[in-house]
Design an enzyme around this catalytic site. Sequence first.
Site, PDB file in Angstrom:
ATOM      1  CE  LYS A 187      -4.005  -1.755   0.388  1.00  0.00           C
ATOM      2  NZ  LYS A 187      -3.921  -3.071   0.363  1.00  0.00           N
TER       3      LYS A 187
HETATM    4  C1  LIG Z   1     -10.022  -3.181  -1.729  1.00  0.00           C
HETATM    5  C2  LIG Z   1      -9.489  -3.713  -0.368  1.00  0.00           C
HETATM    6  N1  LIG Z   1     -10.234  -4.159   0.581  1.00  0.00           N
HETATM    7  C3  LIG Z   1      -9.885  -4.619   1.941  1.00  0.00           C
HETATM    8  C4  LIG Z   1      -8.507  -4.968   1.840  1.00  0.00           C
HETATM    9  C5  LIG Z   1      -7.926  -5.736   3.132  1.00  0.00           C
HETATM   10  O1  LIG Z   1      -7.076  -5.180   3.852  1.00  0.00           O
HETATM   11  P1  LIG Z   1      -6.023  -5.939   4.523  1.00  0.00           P
HETATM   12  O2  LIG Z   1      -5.090  -6.943   3.713  1.00  0.00           O
HETATM   13  O3  LIG Z   1      -5.092  -5.091   5.468  1.00  0.00           O
HETATM   14  O4  LIG Z   1      -6.684  -6.897   5.416  1.00  0.00           O
HETATM   15  C6  LIG Z   1      -7.450  -4.761   0.814  1.00  0.00           C
HETATM   16  C7  LIG Z   1      -6.076  -5.112   0.864  1.00  0.00           C
HETATM   17  O5  LIG Z   1      -5.582  -5.448   0.255  1.00  0.00           O
HETATM   18  C8  LIG Z   1      -7.944  -4.129  -0.459  1.00  0.00           C
HETATM   19  O6  LIG Z   1      -7.434  -4.054  -1.316  1.00  0.00           O
END
Ligand SMILES: Cc1ncc(COP(=O)(O)O)c(C=O)c1O
Length: 381
Positions: A187
């Site tokens: 990210k």
């Molecule tokens: C659109 C979207 N929603 C939710 C998430 C979930 O985040 P995490 O991987 O920190 O749990 C991501 C992670 O890549 C994402 O790209």
Amino acid sequence: MSDPKERPIPLAQHDVRPEDIAAVVGVLKSDRLSLGQKSQAFERALAAVAGVKYAVAVNSGTSALHLLIRALDIGPGDEVITTPFSFIASTNCILFERATPVFVDIEPETLCIDPALIEPAITSRTKAILAVDAFGHPADLPAIEEIARARGLRLIEDSAESLGSTLGGRLCGSFGDAGIFGFYPNKQITTGEGGAVVTNDARIAELCRSMADQGRGAEEAWLHHVRLGYNYRLDEMSAALGLSQVARLKEIVAARAQVAAWYFDALSDVNEVVLPKVADNVGMSWFVFVIRLAERFSRADRDRVLARLRDHGIGCRDYFTPIHLQPYIREALGTRVGQFAVTERVCDRTIALPFYSQMTQQEVHQVGDALRSSLGRGGTV
Ligand SMILES: Cc1ncc(COP(=O)(O)O)c(C=O)c1O
């Protein structure tokens, strides 16, 4: 020029500097590794970069989404309208609470949920809309807010990928009832694992904070629990890393915009591919750089190009694969091939290219050269 076959170019790379490391080491030398000042400072900084009143830092973007589903009281029998073109977590959070995801297709240019398709999908059971800012590009959130307002629905902005993006001058994360961020290492900023809920609603913030911390009440004793809760807390080392990173957000967003500009320049003459589109009123904080093969190519063509790029030492992947076609989703919801034509057409042709803030123009050119040779001559693959 170095050869990517000898020094591969990764798909993504975190941008951790000496000051970030010093911040984490500082916490490790302190007497507080959890529930301390760093998390609170990180939350204040996040609220500022989302243009909202409250931020609740948690241990992942998925946890943030789950907390919001619960905070908005979404449960069995409720439907949530969302996009099949996303990372799986944006659908899973609905399923965690035994609610039903209802997919609608995306706009072919922004790759975000198509507002025109939301209205026809609303039923008496619809409780919320969960829109995703795909690859950092905001969904058409003003239009979706208008639908939510008119139909009495809640709106969650999954802004996991759009920290720092703006739409009509308004920051991503600030639309709807609440937004979320994710801080996985690919990210814009990272905490290793981590995420946050961002909102202007004091009640949502309070509920999320309590549920992320075992259901404790704000002023209560350590072993007093007022509701069902989880341990979704972000530790102080991660918060210190996030705080140090978010202080550089503007610089990181600008560096990524430069890499994107180099790609647009380097790939402008490659007529076999479609480059990402950015709407006029959008200030883009780039998460990934995803191109598509032109419509005349097939998924098999795309897979061949991916394999050849990897042979050239170029990190790449198809991104995303349709959520409605994941095996357990098909089983749970009865979804099938052909149901969301735009999503499926896009997913069959995507190629995520290497993208990170420290990427050099030379590396972008190496990727461009590898792509040209992977496409072959005369537009055949
Ligand atoms: C659109 C979207 N929603 C939710 C998430 C979930 O985040 P995490 O991987 O920190 O749990 C991501 C992670 O890549 C994402 O790209």
